[in-house]
Design an enzyme around this catalytic site. Structure first.
Site, short mmCIF file in Angstrom:
data_model
loop_
_atom_site.label_atom_id
_atom_site.label_comp_id
_atom_site.label_asym_id
_atom_site.label_seq_id
_atom_site.Cartn_x
_atom_site.Cartn_y
_atom_site.Cartn_z
N GLU A 146 56.11 -0.54 -52.26
CA GLU A 146 56.71 0.76 -52.03
C GLU A 146 57.36 1.16 -53.29
O GLU A 146 58.22 0.57 -54.02
CB GLU A 146 57.83 0.61 -50.87
CG GLU A 146 57.05 0.72 -49.69
CD GLU A 146 56.18 1.43 -49.26
OE1 GLU A 146 56.55 2.74 -49.57
OE2 GLU A 146 55.09 1.41 -48.75
N CYS B 154 65.62 5.88 -53.71
CA CYS B 154 64.16 6.48 -53.86
C CYS B 154 64.10 7.73 -53.17
O CYS B 154 63.29 8.58 -53.50
CB CYS B 154 63.46 5.13 -53.65
SG CYS B 154 63.75 4.70 -51.83
P1 NAP Z 1 61.65 -2.40 -61.17
O1 NAP Z 1 62.07 -2.36 -62.48
O2 NAP Z 1 60.19 -2.03 -60.88
O3 NAP Z 1 61.97 -3.87 -60.46
C1 NAP Z 1 61.68 -3.92 -59.25
C2 NAP Z 1 61.53 -5.46 -59.22
O4 NAP Z 1 60.38 -6.04 -59.57
C3 NAP Z 1 62.88 -6.34 -59.79
O5 NAP Z 1 63.02 -7.63 -58.93
C4 NAP Z 1 62.21 -6.78 -61.10
O6 NAP Z 1 62.41 -7.88 -61.71
C5 NAP Z 1 60.66 -6.96 -60.58
N1 NAP Z 1 59.76 -6.95 -61.74
C6 NAP Z 1 59.74 -6.45 -63.08
N2 NAP Z 1 58.63 -6.65 -63.80
C7 NAP Z 1 57.71 -7.46 -62.85
C8 NAP Z 1 56.45 -8.04 -62.96
N3 NAP Z 1 55.91 -7.83 -63.97
N4 NAP Z 1 56.04 -8.56 -61.95
C9 NAP Z 1 56.68 -8.95 -60.82
N5 NAP Z 1 57.83 -8.27 -60.63
C10 NAP Z 1 58.52 -7.65 -61.49
O7 NAP Z 1 62.35 -1.42 -60.29
P2 NAP Z 1 63.94 -1.31 -60.27
O8 NAP Z 1 64.41 -0.46 -61.54
O9 NAP Z 1 64.48 -2.57 -59.74
O10 NAP Z 1 64.04 -0.30 -58.93
C11 NAP Z 1 64.21 1.24 -58.95
C12 NAP Z 1 62.67 1.67 -58.57
O11 NAP Z 1 62.68 1.29 -57.04
C13 NAP Z 1 62.87 3.06 -58.20
O12 NAP Z 1 61.72 3.65 -58.94
C14 NAP Z 1 63.12 3.32 -57.07
O13 NAP Z 1 62.65 4.67 -56.73
C15 NAP Z 1 62.23 2.31 -56.24
N6 NAP Z 1 62.72 2.08 -54.86
C16 NAP Z 1 61.80 2.31 -54.05
C17 NAP Z 1 62.20 2.31 -52.52
C18 NAP Z 1 61.11 2.59 -51.56
O14 NAP Z 1 61.42 2.20 -50.43
N7 NAP Z 1 59.96 3.27 -51.74
C19 NAP Z 1 63.37 1.69 -52.20
C20 NAP Z 1 64.27 1.53 -53.28
C21 NAP Z 1 63.74 1.67 -54.61
P3 NAP Z 1 63.80 -7.63 -62.78
O15 NAP Z 1 65.02 -6.83 -62.02
O16 NAP Z 1 64.15 -9.16 -62.94
O17 NAP Z 1 63.07 -6.96 -63.76
#
Ligand code: NAP
Length: 516
Positions: free
Chosen positions: A287, A321
């Site tokens: 998601e 999001c």
């Molecule tokens: P992100 O940078 O993609 O990080 C999400 C998670 O993935 C974090 O735990 C991150 O760890 C981890 N991660 C990073 N690189 C990875 C890799 N190579 N392999 C596996 N995991 C990895 O996103 P974010 O900045 O935390 O969150 C914001 C995003 O989430 C926005 O785009 C928002 O729209 C979306 N979101 C979507 C929903 C929905 O229900 N659709 C709900 C909430 C948020 P680290 O933090 O240690 O980098």
């Protein structure tokens, strides 16, 4: 099991003096606990790591909220081994017993509510009402998924041919890797983990590096709720260091991820490869982000529309999001709605969330602050800035004031997810054009229409390309069990968290036929 019917957790009333006092007391108590260390927890045992995450208060980055273990491949390997072993017994544990762990976790969260909200304020930079709403969502996930498991535990009805019995039921899958974002650090982490656990899987829970202390608290609640050792393994760490290893490992059966499109696609890609000894096609629940639009037509109640645009755009500093990041206004009402939105957004109180009147806190981190600041520069080149200041010094907190740009639909600020308090306002000739602008991004998470025109609403019901579409109200704050949540297009796999189709994504459906 005799349970009371499901009901959403009520929000706290911040006009009540006693509630405010309790929150102040919790902030003081938690304030005394800042800076502590949190290990990884594997098989119920604390595990120290070579690396460490310094998690800071985004409203005051020199304040360390906690020092959290940063797992590497060694710890990831330990966690995968432990979770694989624990699966043997947890997968055979009665669904009712698994559901009871969730119900107990919900009760613990209620008891620890103010303390947990205080951690949200310190580590997540959340205003009180935002912290409360997403904490209530965490409790809702626990209560709802416990009941959903009871509904599904014996499978679902199918037909049989004469002389045979056909049964259709669900079995647990295996080890799930749960990877969560920072913006709903309790709710999403709890929701994804509890769904995986109640369906009989064991998990490796990786919170975002920016909200690792809250992750540790969630893990603590599950342990306190009586989850057997090894069923949930808390593995904090940098996604870029430990993520690929977890996703690629052949012991991983499924990945449940919420975060950015970029990371989600990477996970999807890496998970697709069959690694030596791997005996399944990994399932990915992914998601991701949104570029959510609210369309206001010329029949709408304009003052309500403006209020809900502001609420949807700036709640949690736009870091949802589901946040409205585009307002698409019919040309005839453009000026009136825009001036009302500007006036309402200007009145929002931005600051350190240490009293209930603060509506918008900081954005979560320095990288996020830099990203949003960059988009503000882009917006200034692409259109007219109608509200907002240049961001200040990040060392004094990652604060960004509500910002509005008047732009064309194809501007980058109107196409790309910014994930901050930045709203793009776009003028449309008529409803037809407004809907087509709304649908013209790769995303499709939430959307809204403000209108009294039945034809427009019915058309949007069919044609608005988004997983969650709201009419004549705000577009954020989806309620568990009431507004199942998940997006179309690049916004994700449409798993609909908090809905009736969610738990089966964590199980294998089995059909058994016996001829008599
Ligand atoms: P992100 O940078 O993609 O990080 C999400 C998670 O993935 C974090 O735990 C991150 O760890 C981890 N991660 C990073 N690189 C990875 C890799 N190579 N392999 C596996 N995991 C990895 O996103 P974010 O900045 O935390 O969150 C914001 C995003 O989430 C926005 O785009 C928002 O729209 C979306 N979101 C979507 C929903 C929905 O229900 N659709 C709900 C909430 C948020 P680290 O933090 O240690 O980098």
């Amino acid at each position: 099991m005799g349970l009371i019917p499901y009901k959403n957790e009520e929000y706290l009333d911040w006009s009540d003096k006693e509630t405010v006092e309790k929150m102040r007391a919790a902030l003081n108590e938690v304030g005394d606990e800042l800076g502590r260390s949190y290990p990884a927890i594997i098989g119920g045992k604390p595990v120290e790591t070579d690396g460490e995450i310094f998690s800071v208060n985004p409203a005051n980055p020199s304040q360390v909220v906690g020092r959290v273990a940063a797992a590497g491949e060694r710890e990831a390997d330990m966690a995968l081994e432990t979770a694989t072993k624990a699966f043997e017994s947890w997968s055979r544990t009665a669904p009712e017993a698994r559901a009871r762990v969730l119900l107990r976790a919900a009760a613990i969260m209620r008891r620890r509510k103010f303390e947990m909200l205080a951690w949200e304020v310190y580590e997540g930079g959340k205003p009180w009402a935002e912290a409360d709403a997403q904490f209530a969502e965490a409790i809702d996930f626990l209560e709802y998924y416990a009941r959903e498991m009871l509904r599904l535990k014996d499978g679902v009805e199918i037909y049989s041919v004469p002389g045979e019995e056909s049964r259709y039921f669900y079995q647990p899958m295996g080890v799930g890797v749960i990877i969560a974002p920072w913006n709903f650090p309790t709710a999403i982490l709890t929701g994804m983990s509890s769904a995986a656990l109640v369906t009989g899987n064991t998990v490796i829970m990786k919170p975002s590096e920016f909200t690792s202390v809250i992750g540790a608290k969630v893990a603590e609640v599950f342990a306190e709720a009586g989850l057997p050792e090894g069923v949930l393994n808390f593995l904090p760490g940098y996604g870029s260091e430990v993520g690929d290893y977890l996703v690629q490992d052949p012991r991983t059966r499924f990945i449940s991820f919420t975060g950015s499109v970029k990371t989600g696609l990477r996970i999807n890609e890496l998970a697709a490869w069959q690694i030596e000894k791997q005996r399944w096609i990994k399932r990915c629940i992914v998601e991701t982000g949104g570029k959510d639009a609210m369309v206001i037509d010329d029949s709408a109640d304009l003052d309500d529309a403006a209020a809900d645009i502001v609420k949807s755009a700036y709640g949690n500093a736009g870091q949802k999001c589901s946040a409205a990041s585009r307002a698409i206004l019919h040309a005839d009402i453009y000026d009136e709605v825009l001036s009302s939105v500007v006036e309402k957004a200007q009145a929002l109180k931005v600051g350190v969330p240490n009293d209930p009147e603060v509506y918008m806190g900081p954005v979560i981190s320095e990288p996020q602050f830099e990203k949003v600041s960059g988009y503000i520069e882009t917006g200034k080149d692409e259109g007219e800035r109608l509200l907002g200041d240049d961001p200040g010094d990040p060392e004094r907190g990652y604060f960004i004031t509500p910002t509005i740009f008047g732009v064309d639909p194809e501007a980058r600020v109107a196409q790309e997810e910014i994930f901050g308090p930045v709203l793009s306002v776009i003028k449309a000739r008529d409803f037809e054009e407004a809907l087509s602008i709304a649908n013209d991004t790769p995303y499709g998470l939430t959307g809204g229409v403000y209108s009294k025109n039945r034809e427009h609403l019915e058309r949007a019901r069919r044609e608005f390309r988004a997983g969650n579409v709201y009419f004549n109200r705000s577009i954020t704050g989806a309620l568990v069990g009431v507004q199942p949540f998940g997006g179309f297009g690049m916004s994700g796999t449409d798993s609909k968290a908090g809905g009736p189709d969610y738990l089966p994504l964590h199980m294998l459906a089995k059909t058994v036929i016996e001829r008599f």
